[in-house]
Write an enzyme that holds these catalytic residues in place. Structure first.
Site, PDB file in Angstrom:
ATOM      1  N   LYS A 236       0.832  -1.213   0.000  1.00 17.82           N
ATOM      2  CA  LYS A 236       0.000   0.000   0.000  1.00 17.82           C
ATOM      3  C   LYS A 236       0.861   1.254   0.000  1.00 17.82           C
ATOM      4  O   LYS A 236       0.639   2.187  -0.787  1.00 17.82           O
ATOM      5  CB  LYS A 236      -0.919   0.018   1.232  1.00 17.82           C
ATOM      6  CG  LYS A 236      -1.913  -1.123   1.298  1.00 17.82           C
ATOM      7  CD  LYS A 236      -2.852  -0.990   2.469  1.00 17.82           C
ATOM      8  CE  LYS A 236      -2.157  -1.052   3.819  1.00 17.82           C
ATOM      9  NZ  LYS A 236      -1.515  -2.360   4.073  1.00 17.82           N
ATOM     10  N   THR A 237       1.842   1.284   0.890  1.00 19.09           N
ATOM     11  CA  THR A 237       2.728   2.459   0.966  1.00 19.09           C
ATOM     12  C   THR A 237       3.488   2.642  -0.342  1.00 19.09           C
ATOM     13  O   THR A 237       3.653   3.765  -0.831  1.00 19.09           O
ATOM     14  CB  THR A 237       3.721   2.319   2.134  1.00 19.09           C
ATOM     15  OG1 THR A 237       2.992   2.177   3.355  1.00 19.09           O
ATOM     16  CG2 THR A 237       4.625   3.540   2.231  1.00 19.09           C
TER      17      THR A 237
ATOM     18  N   GLU B 187       3.357   5.811   9.977  1.00 10.39           N
ATOM     19  CA  GLU B 187       3.982   4.521  10.247  1.00 10.39           C
ATOM     20  C   GLU B 187       5.496   4.545  10.053  1.00 10.39           C
ATOM     21  O   GLU B 187       6.236   3.932  10.809  1.00 10.39           O
ATOM     22  CB  GLU B 187       3.360   3.451   9.347  1.00 10.39           C
ATOM     23  CG  GLU B 187       3.785   2.046   9.694  1.00 10.39           C
ATOM     24  CD  GLU B 187       3.006   1.007   8.903  1.00 10.39           C
ATOM     25  OE1 GLU B 187       2.752  -0.082   9.439  1.00 10.39           O
ATOM     26  OE2 GLU B 187       2.669   1.290   7.734  1.00 10.39           O
TER      27      GLU B 187
ATOM     28  N   LYS C 158     -14.899   0.611  -6.197  1.00  6.51           N
ATOM     29  CA  LYS C 158     -15.905   1.678  -6.207  1.00  6.51           C
ATOM     30  C   LYS C 158     -15.344   2.870  -6.956  1.00  6.51           C
ATOM     31  O   LYS C 158     -14.169   3.211  -6.812  1.00  6.51           O
ATOM     32  CB  LYS C 158     -16.269   2.093  -4.768  1.00  6.51           C
ATOM     33  CG  LYS C 158     -17.246   3.272  -4.688  1.00  6.51           C
ATOM     34  CD  LYS C 158     -17.502   3.696  -3.240  1.00  6.51           C
ATOM     35  CE  LYS C 158     -18.429   4.893  -3.165  1.00  6.51           C
ATOM     36  NZ  LYS C 158     -18.656   5.342  -1.767  1.00  6.51           N
ATOM     37  N   GLN C 159     -16.191   3.507  -7.754  1.00  2.10           N
ATOM     38  CA  GLN C 159     -15.832   4.746  -8.411  1.00  2.10           C
ATOM     39  C   GLN C 159     -17.132   5.500  -8.702  1.00  2.10           C
ATOM     40  O   GLN C 159     -17.931   5.056  -9.523  1.00  2.10           O
ATOM     41  CB  GLN C 159     -15.052   4.497  -9.704  1.00  2.10           C
ATOM     42  CG  GLN C 159     -14.541   5.802 -10.297  1.00  2.10           C
ATOM     43  CD  GLN C 159     -13.732   5.630 -11.564  1.00  2.10           C
ATOM     44  OE1 GLN C 159     -13.136   6.588 -12.039  1.00  2.10           O
ATOM     45  NE2 GLN C 159     -13.681   4.436 -12.143  1.00  2.10           N
ATOM     46  N   ARG C 160     -17.314   6.621  -8.042  1.00  2.00           N
ATOM     47  CA  ARG C 160     -18.576   7.368  -8.184  1.00  2.00           C
ATOM     48  C   ARG C 160     -18.811   7.817  -9.625  1.00  2.00           C
ATOM     49  O   ARG C 160     -19.946   7.852 -10.082  1.00  2.00           O
ATOM     50  CB  ARG C 160     -18.564   8.605  -7.283  1.00  2.00           C
ATOM     51  CG  ARG C 160     -18.639   8.321  -5.804  1.00  2.00           C
ATOM     52  CD  ARG C 160     -18.937   9.599  -5.036  1.00  2.00           C
ATOM     53  NE  ARG C 160     -18.586   9.498  -3.629  1.00  2.00           N
ATOM     54  CZ  ARG C 160     -19.362   8.953  -2.698  1.00  2.00           C
ATOM     55  NH1 ARG C 160     -20.545   8.464  -3.038  1.00  2.00           N
ATOM     56  NH2 ARG C 160     -18.961   8.916  -1.438  1.00  2.00           N
TER      57      ARG C 160
END
Length: 484
Positions: A242-243, A269, A454-456
């Protein structure tokens, strides 16, 4: 800087007149007007101990002025605090005392002992919004009572027509209501031109990237880049990179050839040095393990030096404060937006933020943080990338992650405009796509499925990326078998 202080002309005369009117009304009523001295002192103490100035900013945005305080000394203290804010000076007991003394008001508020007494009333400003709400409510109740009292007095001595008199009374009541409600609603006519301009740009772009490019071709095709006001959540289990992907996007933004994007990274972190070491290795294509053991060749040293020079001049800011909450995050981001026009913000990662109130349930804490990050994206009109953890459901059930797997709160799924989930491809999936042996020939390479859950404003789907663990760098990967 914009001057938020109350109007200076006639302020003292106005305050004196209000005090006289207030005393007369209290005599008539036979009791004190509504007030809460504890809430006033708690709010003032919050402004004094809050080094980020978030409390004072919220009070100013709420149109709070000195007359909202019932106690005369509190009005003087607030006026001094606003003056310090307008002068961009730091705020603490010593600076505030000096300011009050220069204004000739220190003795009138009770001296430095009173300042210390107020500042020492609380240990945290976590509840300042509740105190602000109480102070505002008591002020409007007092104002309403004084308006009614004034109406009674004027009704007994009125010389105007009834229509004129009633119009004046209605105007005063309406004024109270208007001051109470913030100006957030906007008439459509004020925004339709900018909306039409946006539509025109989309049509003219003919599919080109409209926002900030991520550097990942397939992702940019589906999202058309990262857009201002959006909260983009990147989530995965520990170890999925992720980082790394967030830093790769930040790196692409600050080194964007078309227009470098000033970027702010909040790292809760890892230290700044650790992040920069990762970026140096990624930028210079240097194996981190070999570097840590000093096993690098001269040509690689030159690559590191070259990458260091590039990073030194890059519009990149990193804040590695570990003990920080959402209010401080927003205050710092707001300040850097004003100073350097920050265009992208990254938070690594959401669940490590310090809660404003540690006594409320963890789910509510995370929900408050998530709402705060989305509000910051809208306020500053920048894309905000928020890293988050997934729960263990994906591992237990041996499946791809879903948006509902976001750890500790469903609010993250609700608030996010885009949700990107990282997951290693299984051996079967990887061998199906790695037909030319690109991955199999290098143990440091790993195929990762990036799921747009998800993508609006666009489609969802899966993207395959290549992750080089040695240099912690994500790269585009040419898919040989579409799996949308």
């Amino acid at each position: 800087m914009e001057d938020f202080s109350p109007k200076k002309v006639g302020t003292s005369r106005k305050s004196a007149a209000q005090n006289t009117e207030k005393k007369r009304a209290e005599v008539l009523l036979g009791r004190e007007l509504p007030n809460n001295i504890d809430a006033e002192q708690g709010l003032l103490a919050s402004m004094i101990i809050d080094k980020s100035r978030e409390v004072l900013n919220v009070c100013i945005e709420s149109k709070l002025n000195e007359n909202y305080f019932y106690v005369a000394a509190h009005r003087k203290i607030y006026k001094a605090l606003v003056a310090l804010h307008n002068e961009s000076k730091p705020i603490d007991e010593i600076v505030l005392t000096d300011k009050l003394e220069s204004m000739g008001e220190l003795e009138n508020v009770g001296g430095i002992q009173k300042i210390n007494e107020i500042a020492g009333r609380i240990e945290t400003y976590a509840h300042f919004k509740q105190w602000l709400k109480i102070v505002r409510e008591k002020y409007f109740l007092r104002t309403l009572i004084l308006t009614c009292y004034d109406t009674i007095e004027n009704a007994n001595s009125n010389t105007d027509s009834l229509d004129v008199f009633l119009e004046k009374v209605e105007g005063k009541i309406l004024g109270i209501s208007q001051d109470r409600i913030s100006d957030s609603a906007q008439k459509v006519s004020e925004k339709i031109d900018s909306a039409m301009s946006m539509v025109k740009k989309i049509i003219e772009s003919r599919g080109d990237i409209m926002g900030i490019p991520t550097g990942f071709t397939e992702l940019d095709k589906l999202t058309r880049g990262l857009h201002g006001g959006e909260m983009i959540v990147v989530a995965g289990r520990p170890g999925t990179g992720k980082t790394s992907i967030a830093l790769n996007i930040a790196e692409n933004a600050v080194f964007n050839k078309r227009a470098p994007v000033p970027t702010l990274v909040f790292s809760l972190e890892m230290s700044t040095e650790q992040l920069l070491m990762r970026m140096l290795c990624s930028r210079g294509n240097i194996n981190q393990f070999l570097l840590r053991n000093g096993r690098v060749q001269n040509i690689q040293v030159n690559d590191i030096v070259s990458a260091g020079k590039e990073l030194r001049d890059a519009p990149l800011w990193i804040d590695d404060s570990a003990d920080i909450n959402i209010l401080e995050i927003r205050a710092k981001a707001r300040r850097l937006k004003q100073q350097h026009n920050i265009g992208l913000i990254v938070l690594d990662y959401l669940q490590l933020l310090k809660p404003i109130d540690s006594r409320i349930p963890r789910e509510q804490q995370i929900a408050e943080m998530s709402r705060g990050m989305k509000a910051m994206a809208k306020e500053l009109d920048v894309p905000v990338i928020v890293l988050a953890q997934l729960n263990r459901s994906t591992e237990k059930e041996n499946r791809d992650p879903r948006a509902s797997d976001l750890r500790e709160s469903g609010a993250i799924e609700q608030d996010a405009d885009v949700i990107l989930l990282l997951n290693w491809l299984t051996s079967k999936e990887a061998s199906k796509q790695d037909v030319d042996g690109t991955v199999a020939s290098n143990n440091s390479n790993k195929l990762v499925k990036l799921i747009i859950a998800k993508q609006r404003s666009g489609p969802t789907g899966d993207i395959t990326l290549l992750f080089n663990r040695d240099i912690t760098k994500y790269q585009n990967y040419q898919k040989h078998d579409d799996v949308y």
